[in-house]
Design an enzyme around this catalytic site. Structure first.
Site, PDB file in Angstrom:
ATOM      1  N   LYS A  80       1.012   5.124   1.753  1.00  0.00           N
ATOM      2  CA  LYS A  80       2.280   3.709   1.982  1.00  0.00           C
ATOM      3  C   LYS A  80       1.982   3.412   3.539  1.00  0.00           C
ATOM      4  O   LYS A  80       2.734   5.292   4.091  1.00  0.00           O
ATOM      5  CB  LYS A  80       2.664   3.505   0.913  1.00  0.00           C
ATOM      6  N   SER A 155       6.228  -3.400  -2.751  1.00  0.00           N
ATOM      7  CA  SER A 155       5.401  -3.604  -1.632  1.00  0.00           C
ATOM      8  C   SER A 155       4.373  -2.903  -1.591  1.00  0.00           C
ATOM      9  O   SER A 155       4.192  -2.493  -0.439  1.00  0.00           O
ATOM     10  CB  SER A 155       7.513  -3.289  -0.958  1.00  0.00           C
ATOM     11  N   SER A 179       9.496  -1.239  -6.057  1.00  0.00           N
ATOM     12  CA  SER A 179       8.047  -1.328  -5.263  1.00  0.00           C
ATOM     13  C   SER A 179       6.589   0.160  -5.669  1.00  0.00           C
ATOM     14  O   SER A 179       5.816  -0.035  -4.866  1.00  0.00           O
ATOM     15  CB  SER A 179       8.009  -1.159  -3.913  1.00  0.00           C
TER      16      SER A 179
HETATM   17  N1  GLN Z   1      11.147  -6.027  -4.798  1.00  0.00           N
HETATM   18  C1  GLN Z   1      12.262  -5.079  -4.631  1.00  0.00           C
HETATM   19  C2  GLN Z   1      12.642  -5.846  -2.898  1.00  0.00           C
HETATM   20  O1  GLN Z   1      12.213  -6.487  -2.451  1.00  0.00           O
HETATM   21  C3  GLN Z   1      12.056  -3.953  -4.614  1.00  0.00           C
HETATM   22  C4  GLN Z   1      11.473  -3.379  -2.673  1.00  0.00           C
HETATM   23  C5  GLN Z   1      10.842  -2.022  -3.093  1.00  0.00           C
HETATM   24  O2  GLN Z   1      10.719  -1.229  -3.906  1.00  0.00           O
HETATM   25  N2  GLN Z   1      11.440  -1.879  -1.497  1.00  0.00           N
HETATM   26  O3  GLN Z   1      14.040  -5.163  -2.558  1.00  0.00           O
END
Ligand code: GLN
Length: 488
Positions: A80, A155, A179
């Site tokens: 990532k 994400s 994410s």
């Molecule tokens: N969807 C969650 C957010 O937008 C989690 C994102 C993540 O785990 N980086 O904060």
């Protein structure tokens, strides 16, 4: 079967028998990327083929000489793009870091390289990991390999889609509020978030520092266990990393007996708002465990309804402070032509950050401001403690807690992006593991009538990753009928 379709565990076995070469695997994966990456859009950067083949050659020589091979040596991995890679652009899916090339490796990257795992590229993500669909990337939208009109989740959507579409054998993501697990669920792959402090955050570009963990996205539970063997463990460079022993996960999950173990099924995670198909698929997943003689009982985690607001206040507060360092002076993009420093800061941040980052910086700055701090931030911290206590109380009686990762399967591209609140609410089941610092995995549990994968989350006691993995593996073995590839 093409080499790109195999798991890391299968490839290593073939390396050892000299039935497959490292070069064959890399070429197979690179050809796969060439033929479908245009449709999916998983990658932000792919390492040039000649560099990869040089690495393959070194490892192949070792194999040919009959030297002992590491558990993941010569296996391709996609990383990532918020994990620092020396000499390779680490953009975090943001314009502000579009040209940022780190001078150092994250601890996990250092460990991966030492283990002989081959980094093939960096994957697309929501800007600074802010999102649940990968639509917040400044560069492109990644598509779900099961249905190209749908999001891969986020994400870490680039990493999850790459694994689902066989464009990499292993991948790394980061999980602040789901994410890793949510994209794993949407793409039908395995994704694990470890207990807070189990994996070093050194070199992970921080979003919510008290919530973030790096973790594996893989095609099988064994592969996740093997990758965790490489990345887990104490790191003096990360003050929040915990100095406790890391077990050999693969060995442990081979041995661990599930007899007499118990499952808690929180009723709040199957309540109103859940897609009925998701509910019935995960319920049938729980029945698979019951068929093995494991007892599953309904429990209550009473503070669940406050998890989304508490999470978004804490995550945005930490984010607003973490993103303050991107000011045009220290890293990445700097706006040109400003006449003084304040103007330069403003221009840089105005042009460099996308709308979601700006929205969250404002939310976080507000909740940390004098006068509102007690009302929002401090309150959220108290709620966080209550949520953690709900879990710890349940873990006195139950070994793991099982529920859906997300209330819905992959949604359509564009369906939720215009309404941030609706998007935030989709995180309801995944954020609690981060708020409570617990280890949790998403494993493929079934498919909807439309053929979309649905993930089941297994959450364990703090630092009992091996128990979570053992449950996941037992399920994977019992439900080999779920091993399907997307129609791409
Ligand atoms: N969807 C969650 C957010 O937008 C989690 C994102 C993540 O785990 N980086 O904060």
């Amino acid at each position: 079967m093409e080499p790109y379709e195999l798991t890391a565990t299968e490839i290593i076995a073939l390396y050892k028998k000299r039935e497959l070469s490292v070069k064959e695997v890399l070429e197979s994966v690179l050809n796969r990327i060439k033929s479908i990456e245009d449709k999916i859009g998983s990658f932000l950067f792919i390492v040039p083929k000649n560099e990869l083949l040089t690495q393959a050659e070194t490892i192949q020589k070792k194999i040919d000489k009959g030297k002992p091979l590491g558990h993941l040596e010569g296996i391709p991995i996609a990383i990532k793009d918020n994990i620092s890679t020396e000499g390779i652009r680490t953009s975090c899916g943001s314009r502000i870091l579009e040209n940022y090339i780190p001078t150092f490796d994250a601890t996990v990257v250092e460990r991966i390289k030492k283990a002989g795992v081959i980094i093939i590229g960096k994957t697309n993500m929501d800007e600074f990991a802010l999102g649940s669909s990968t639509e917040n990337s400044a560069f492109k939208v990644t598509k779900n390999p099961w249905d190209l009109t749908r999001v891969p989740g986020g994400s870490s959507g680039g990493s999850a889609a790459a694994i689902a579409a066989d464009m990499s054998i292993l991948a790394l993501g980061s999980d602040t509020g789901g994410s890793i697990r949510q994209p794993a669920s949407f793409c039908g792959v395995v994704g694990m978030k470890t207990s807070y402090g189990r994996v070093s955050r050194y070199g992970l570009v921080a979003y919510g520092s008290s919530l973030d963990q790096i973790g594996p996205l893989t095609k099988s539970v064994d592969d996740a266990a093997l990758l965790m063997n490489v990345i887990c463990g104490y790191d003096p460079k990360d003050s929040t990393s915990i100095d406790i022993e890391t077990p050999d996960y693969l060995e442990f999950i081979n041995d661990l007996d599930l007899k007499g173990k118990t499952i808690g099924v929180p009723k709040e995670y199957f309540a109103q708002g859940i897609d009925p198909e998701v509910k019935s698929i995960v319920m049938s997943g729980i029945r698979t465990f019951e068929d093995m003689g494991i007892v599953a009982e309904e429990i209550s985690l009473p503070h669940t309804e406050y998890s989304v607001p508490a999470y978004y206040i804490i995550a945005c507060s930490e984010l607003s402070s973490n993103l303050a360092r991107f000011d045009g002076v220290r890293y990445g993009y700097r706006a040109k032509g400003s006449s003084n420093i304040i103007e330069m800061y403003k221009e840089t941040r105005t042009n460099g950050f996308g709308p979601e980052a700006k929205r969250r910086i404002m939310l976080g700055t507000y909740s940390l401001s004098a006068g509102y701090y007690d009302q929002y931030y401090n309150k959220a911290l108290k709620v966080r403690t209550l949520i953690r206590e709900d879990f710890l109380k349940a873990f006195k009686k139950y070994d793991v807690i099982i529920h859906p990762v997300s209330p819905m399967p992959a949604f359509k591209i564009g369906e939720k992006i215009a309404d941030p609140l609706t998007m935030y609410l989709t995180d309801i089941y995944s954020v609690t593991a981060n708020l409570a610092g617990l280890p949790a995995i998403s494993i493929p549990c079934g498919f909807t009538k439309d053929g979309l994968p649905v993930g089941m989350q297994i959450t364990g006691r703090p630092f009992q990753e091996e128990v979570v993995l053992r449950f996941a593996r037992a399920f994977e073995q019992a439900r080999s009928d779920l091993k399907k590839k997307p129609p791409i």
